[in-house]
Design a protein around this motif. Structure first.
Motif, PDB file in Angstrom:
ATOM      1  N   SER A 139       0.818  -1.212   0.000  1.00  0.00           N
ATOM      2  CA  SER A 139       0.000   0.000   0.000  1.00  0.00           C
ATOM      3  C   SER A 139       0.853   1.264   0.000  1.00  0.00           C
ATOM      4  O   SER A 139       0.483   2.268  -0.623  1.00  0.00           O
ATOM      5  N   ALA A 140       2.000   1.248   0.675  1.00  0.00           N
ATOM      6  CA  ALA A 140       2.859   2.442   0.705  1.00  0.00           C
ATOM      7  C   ALA A 140       3.309   2.817  -0.698  1.00  0.00           C
ATOM      8  O   ALA A 140       3.310   3.999  -1.078  1.00  0.00           O
ATOM      9  N   TYR A 162      -9.542   8.696   2.895  1.00  0.00           N
ATOM     10  CA  TYR A 162      -9.990   7.325   2.618  1.00  0.00           C
ATOM     11  C   TYR A 162      -8.802   6.429   2.272  1.00  0.00           C
ATOM     12  O   TYR A 162      -8.698   5.288   2.750  1.00  0.00           O
ATOM     13  N   ALA A 163      -7.886   6.934   1.451  1.00  0.00           N
ATOM     14  CA  ALA A 163      -6.698   6.151   1.082  1.00  0.00           C
ATOM     15  C   ALA A 163      -5.881   5.799   2.325  1.00  0.00           C
ATOM     16  O   ALA A 163      -5.371   4.681   2.453  1.00  0.00           O
ATOM     17  N   ARG A 164      -5.773   6.740   3.260  1.00  0.00           N
ATOM     18  CA  ARG A 164      -5.028   6.453   4.499  1.00  0.00           C
ATOM     19  C   ARG A 164      -5.729   5.363   5.306  1.00  0.00           C
ATOM     20  O   ARG A 164      -5.067   4.548   5.953  1.00  0.00           O
ATOM     21  N   SER A 165      -7.054   5.323   5.262  1.00  0.00           N
ATOM     22  CA  SER A 165      -7.770   4.282   6.002  1.00  0.00           C
ATOM     23  C   SER A 165      -7.489   2.895   5.423  1.00  0.00           C
ATOM     24  O   SER A 165      -7.390   1.915   6.169  1.00  0.00           O
ATOM     25  N   LYS A 171      -1.892  -2.366   7.025  1.00  0.00           N
ATOM     26  CA  LYS A 171      -0.576  -2.305   7.677  1.00  0.00           C
ATOM     27  C   LYS A 171      -0.252  -3.535   8.534  1.00  0.00           C
ATOM     28  O   LYS A 171       0.859  -4.087   8.425  1.00  0.00           O
ATOM     29  N   PRO A 172      -1.162  -4.023   9.401  1.00  0.00           N
ATOM     30  CA  PRO A 172      -0.819  -5.215  10.212  1.00  0.00           C
ATOM     31  C   PRO A 172      -0.459  -6.427   9.351  1.00  0.00           C
ATOM     32  O   PRO A 172       0.501  -7.150   9.660  1.00  0.00           O
ATOM     33  N   GLU A 266      -5.102   2.947  -6.745  1.00  0.00           N
ATOM     34  CA  GLU A 266      -3.921   3.065  -7.605  1.00  0.00           C
ATOM     35  C   GLU A 266      -4.329   3.609  -8.968  1.00  0.00           C
ATOM     36  O   GLU A 266      -3.615   4.409  -9.577  1.00  0.00           O
ATOM     37  N   GLY A 267      -5.495   3.158  -9.460  1.00  0.00           N
ATOM     38  CA  GLY A 267      -5.994   3.663 -10.742  1.00  0.00           C
ATOM     39  C   GLY A 267      -6.153   5.169 -10.745  1.00  0.00           C
ATOM     40  O   GLY A 267      -6.020   5.820 -11.789  1.00  0.00           O
ATOM     41  N   ALA A 268      -6.419   5.734  -9.577  1.00  0.00           N
ATOM     42  CA  ALA A 268      -6.564   7.190  -9.474  1.00  0.00           C
ATOM     43  C   ALA A 268      -5.231   7.916  -9.605  1.00  0.00           C
ATOM     44  O   ALA A 268      -5.189   9.152  -9.583  1.00  0.00           O
TER      45      ALA A 268
END
Length: 315
Positions: A139-140, A162-165, A171-172, A266-268
């Motif tokens: 995701s990073a 939203y992307a950060r959520s 992350k885990p 990612e498409g964005a």
């Protein structure tokens, strides 16, 4: 797919190199974009890929060749590298042509089943090595353009939030380095050749180490662009073959859904790869695509699509 590009429109040095191999009418230009050109000669069962002598493109070409050698050693079906030849402005690599059918926009459940089988075999073949690898696709990396201050004007604050959520929800799993294996990473349906008994993935330049769920998310995202009436059946068939009927778990569903959302987001970012001139020229269209990608990510609900009870918690 650049079907309208003719042999005569190719750069002179590429035409000259191909003239030495066969008659012009035997070649068809399959792709001509991003400083990379792909030409096929079915009579000789060869594919010729040309990339401009640009550090980034040549590194990707080197990586694809290394990946294909790695796959061959694992007996995974993939194109065979035959030759590499430097030209003045391009590097040329020839591959054995993979016979079969590309079914983008017309995928059927039988194709979904073959693709799931190909993915499962690939992931299992590298499962052991994956336990000691860091994921290249996560995701990073995928969301970095959205979080970059340089691109702040491109994205609404709510989209960034939203992307950060999604990044936090993944992350885990990413820190645990679970389920890491070798993935194709770009299994949209133009990169899959279907034969009667198997699916063969082509274009391995972006392949690398990642969670197997990253691959599943990319593939299901691609299926969501098939005919609407077929989407659910394709996805159900694909997942039933990959996990075996009835074996998919709530954890599987949650992780796949998050990775589908990640692919939408990612498409964005794809328009940022275009030239500044194209970005300005297509500003309104690109803005709409960014908005659509965000909204589709928000709406995607894999459990609902599969007819399963809603998971206990969702991102």
């Amino acid at each position: 797919m650049a079907k309208t590009v003719s042999f005569d429109s190719l750069p002179r040095e590429i035409r000259t190199a191909l003239y030495r191999i066969d008659e012009p009418e035997c070649f068809s230009v399959e792709r001509s974009r991003h400083e990379a050109i792909t030409v096929v000669n079915k009579r000789l069962s060869r594919v010729y890929k040309f990339v401009r002598k640009n550090k980034k493109l040549v590194l990707l070409l080197d990586k694809e060749i290394d990946n294909l050698i790695l796959l061959r050693n694992k007996k995974i079906s993939a194109p065979t590298v035959l030759n590499r030849q430097p030209l003045k402005q391009y590097d040329m690599v020839s591959y054995a042509y993979v016979e079969g059918e590309i079914v983008a926009d017309s995928m059927m459940p039988k194709n979904a089943k073959l693709l799931a089988d190909a993915h499962r075999k690939l992931h299992l073949a590298f499962e052991r090595e994956g336990k000691g690898k860091l994921a290249e696709w996560n995701s990073a990396r995928m969301l970095k353009p959205i979080f970059s201050k340089t691109n702040a004007s491109e994205y609404a604050p709510e989209l960034v939030k939203y992307a950060r959520s999604i990044a936090r929800a993944l992350k885990p799993h990413e820190l645990a380095r679970e389920d890491v294996t070798f993935v194709h990473s770009d299994s949209h349906l133009s990169n899959v050749v279907f034969q009667p008994e198997r699916a063969v993935l082509i274009d391995w330049a972006e392949a690398g180490w990642a969670s197997k769920y990253f691959e599943l998310g990319v593939t299901i995202h691609a299926m969501l662009y098939e005919k609407k009436a077929m989407q659910r059946e394709l996805i159900v068939t694909y997942l039933n073959e990959y996990f075996e009927v009835g074996k998919i778990t709530e954890r599987d569903v949650q992780l796949i859904e998050l990775h589908v959302k990640l692919r939408f987001l990612e498409g964005a970012t794809w328009h940022l790869l275009e030239s500044k001139e194209d970005q300005l020229l297509n500003k309104v269209r690109y803005a709409k695509f960014v908005e659509d990608s965000w909204r589709k990510a928000e709406r995607f609900d894999l459990a609902k699509l599969l007819g399963l009870p809603a998971p206990a918690s969702k991102a």
